[in-house]
Design a protein around this motif. Sequence first.
Motif, mmCIF file in Angstrom:
data_model
loop_
_atom_site.group_PDB
_atom_site.id
_atom_site.type_symbol
_atom_site.label_atom_id
_atom_site.label_comp_id
_atom_site.label_asym_id
_atom_site.label_seq_id
_atom_site.Cartn_x
_atom_site.Cartn_y
_atom_site.Cartn_z
ATOM 1 N N ARG A 14 -0.778 26.321 -57.993
ATOM 2 C CA ARG A 14 0.615 26.628 -58.331
ATOM 3 C C ARG A 14 0.693 27.272 -59.720
ATOM 4 N N LEU A 55 -4.777 23.071 -48.716
ATOM 5 C CA LEU A 55 -3.463 23.646 -49.009
ATOM 6 C C LEU A 55 -3.203 24.843 -48.119
ATOM 7 N N HIS A 56 -1.928 25.094 -47.881
ATOM 8 C CA HIS A 56 -1.495 26.319 -47.212
ATOM 9 C C HIS A 56 -0.870 27.185 -48.288
ATOM 10 N N ARG A 80 -3.591 21.429 -55.940
ATOM 11 C CA ARG A 80 -2.233 21.959 -55.753
ATOM 12 C C ARG A 80 -1.648 22.421 -57.085
ATOM 13 N N GLU A 136 5.962 29.643 -51.687
ATOM 14 C CA GLU A 136 7.383 29.306 -51.509
ATOM 15 C C GLU A 136 7.868 28.405 -52.645
ATOM 16 N N ASP A 137 7.043 27.466 -53.070
ATOM 17 C CA ASP A 137 7.384 26.600 -54.197
ATOM 18 C C ASP A 137 7.615 27.437 -55.457
ATOM 19 N N SER A 167 -4.711 31.598 -45.215
ATOM 20 C CA SER A 167 -3.760 30.640 -45.753
ATOM 21 C C SER A 167 -4.420 29.391 -46.326
ATOM 22 N N GLU A 187 1.062 29.685 -48.237
ATOM 23 C CA GLU A 187 2.500 29.972 -48.081
ATOM 24 C C GLU A 187 3.364 28.897 -48.738
ATOM 25 N N ASP A 188 2.919 27.630 -48.659
ATOM 26 C CA ASP A 188 3.688 26.536 -49.261
ATOM 27 C C ASP A 188 3.721 26.666 -50.783
#
Length: 176
Positions: free
Chosen positions: A74, A33-34, A70, A40-41, A64, A36-37
């Motif tokens: 999150r 995973l990054h 994921r 941003e989510d 990162s 930043e993604d």
Amino acid sequence: IVDSALKKMHKLINELTEVRKDTSKYKAEEEMLHFEDILEDVRLTLNDNISAANAIMTSKINISEITFSRRKLRTIVYNLVNNALKFRAPKRQPKILVTTKKQKDFMIISVKDNGIGIKKKNLESIFSKYYRLENEIEGSGIGLYLVKEIVNNSGGKILVKSQAGRGTEFLVYLKT
């Protein structure tokens, strides 16, 4: 009043169901995973809350890439940022800073705010299931418990630094 109580009960039941699902799925699929993604989510999901609070959310990503679930990453970031918004200080503009850095075999994720802070006597209790710091602020007391369970079950740890009236910083250590 009854309708409001039923809605809260329904929400709590849904959250408990999710906690139960999460505890049985700690072996969720891991992937590269990054960060930043994921951030941003979370930012997009909470955009209405960020705007309503007139909050300033900034980030400094020094590391990162991480192999992790994921959904779990999150969940960690969402709960910590959402709490920073919920527990903002009423008389100052909310500022949330999310940073990452590497330390030995860990990615350290920091979520720091300038909110109401947590009294020293409450610091350990905040990770207990159903613990509510402020009854006037909506929530079920599941979020930080779930974050700690995910982090601990992945071989990491979570620390909290806080000053009542000044703000809070959560430090999440995830194995890289």
